[in-house]
Design an enzyme around this catalytic site. Sequence first.
Site, PDB file in Angstrom:
ATOM      1  N   ARG A  62      47.100 -58.368 112.968  1.00 26.50           N
ATOM      2  CA  ARG A  62      47.499 -57.855 111.664  1.00 26.50           C
ATOM      3  C   ARG A  62      46.927 -58.771 110.599  1.00 26.50           C
ATOM      4  O   ARG A  62      47.333 -59.927 110.450  1.00 26.50           O
ATOM      5  CB  ARG A  62      49.020 -57.754 111.556  1.00 26.50           C
ATOM      6  CG  ARG A  62      49.619 -56.659 112.422  1.00 26.50           C
ATOM      7  CD  ARG A  62      49.083 -55.304 112.048  1.00 26.50           C
ATOM      8  NE  ARG A  62      49.870 -54.225 112.615  1.00 26.50           N
ATOM      9  CZ  ARG A  62      49.662 -52.959 112.305  1.00 26.50           C
ATOM     10  NH1 ARG A  62      48.709 -52.611 111.464  1.00 26.50           N
ATOM     11  NH2 ARG A  62      50.398 -52.027 112.862  1.00 26.50           N
ATOM     12  N   ALA A  74      53.416 -47.219 116.462  1.00 24.71           N
ATOM     13  CA  ALA A  74      53.806 -46.734 115.136  1.00 24.71           C
ATOM     14  C   ALA A  74      52.573 -46.415 114.308  1.00 24.71           C
ATOM     15  O   ALA A  74      51.469 -46.856 114.621  1.00 24.71           O
ATOM     16  CB  ALA A  74      54.648 -47.792 114.423  1.00 24.71           C
ATOM     17  N   GLU A  90      51.341 -40.802 117.145  1.00 19.02           N
ATOM     18  CA  GLU A  90      51.046 -42.238 117.267  1.00 19.02           C
ATOM     19  C   GLU A  90      51.281 -42.734 118.690  1.00 19.02           C
ATOM     20  O   GLU A  90      50.516 -43.548 119.198  1.00 19.02           O
ATOM     21  CB  GLU A  90      51.880 -43.041 116.262  1.00 19.02           C
ATOM     22  CG  GLU A  90      51.445 -42.871 114.830  1.00 19.02           C
ATOM     23  CD  GLU A  90      50.045 -43.389 114.557  1.00 19.02           C
ATOM     24  OE1 GLU A  90      49.580 -44.336 115.230  1.00 19.02           O
ATOM     25  OE2 GLU A  90      49.390 -42.842 113.643  1.00 19.02           O
ATOM     26  N   GLU A  94      48.092 -44.374 120.589  1.00 20.54           N
ATOM     27  CA  GLU A  94      48.094 -45.805 120.881  1.00 20.54           C
ATOM     28  C   GLU A  94      48.328 -46.128 122.358  1.00 20.54           C
ATOM     29  O   GLU A  94      47.840 -47.141 122.841  1.00 20.54           O
ATOM     30  CB  GLU A  94      49.130 -46.521 120.010  1.00 20.54           C
ATOM     31  CG  GLU A  94      48.753 -46.499 118.543  1.00 20.54           C
ATOM     32  CD  GLU A  94      49.698 -47.306 117.668  1.00 20.54           C
ATOM     33  OE1 GLU A  94      50.693 -47.865 118.166  1.00 20.54           O
ATOM     34  OE2 GLU A  94      49.412 -47.381 116.448  1.00 20.54           O
ATOM     35  N   GLU A 136      39.555 -44.727 114.773  1.00 25.77           N
ATOM     36  CA  GLU A 136      38.379 -45.558 114.537  1.00 25.77           C
ATOM     37  C   GLU A 136      38.812 -46.845 113.830  1.00 25.77           C
ATOM     38  O   GLU A 136      39.612 -46.808 112.890  1.00 25.77           O
ATOM     39  CB  GLU A 136      37.368 -44.811 113.664  1.00 25.77           C
ATOM     40  CG  GLU A 136      36.063 -45.563 113.503  1.00 25.77           C
ATOM     41  CD  GLU A 136      35.017 -44.770 112.731  1.00 25.77           C
ATOM     42  OE1 GLU A 136      34.159 -45.429 112.124  1.00 25.77           O
ATOM     43  OE2 GLU A 136      35.067 -43.537 112.742  1.00 25.77           O
TER      44      GLU A 136
END
Length: 175
Positions: A62, A74, A90, A94, A136
Amino acid sequence: MKYTEKTVSKNYIYKGKILSLRCDDAILPDGKPCKREIVEHSGGAAVLVRTQKGIALVRQYRYAYGEEIYEIPAGKLNEGEDPMLAAARELSEETGLIAEKLELLTVLYPTPGYTNEKIYIYEAKGISSGKRHLDEGEFLDVEYLPEEEVLSMIKDGRICDGKTVSAVLLSEKKS
């Protein structure tokens, strides 16, 4: 007495893809003028998943924190998108997992002092495997950790993400 503040004008400073920034003129409950700095965000949806392998967490870098963190799957709500559909999207993107059912655990207000963001947190039921398809520019690993380890990581600060902490602790109380 009601403590409602009245908006006089919304003054946009920046409008971006993920968020917008305003500095509004408002009136306090006592009639005095004030400024309110607001980060507008469309909100998010997140999913707590328990499998036989453990709780599904994604580990990703992050940029804002400059570190890799653990989170439940999320993502951001698209304009007008149903939060439950966003959570399912999501989860699939993911992790490649598909939930037969999503139960709303809570709606989290992550930082009410300056943003209107709401995060809809669900718990997945009836999990099956599908195919992962990251967006992406999205780079993350999925890890399955035993619930006891996840709780330990929350207590010792290795998991700091608010939506993840909330989901695990709320779900633990329901179990």
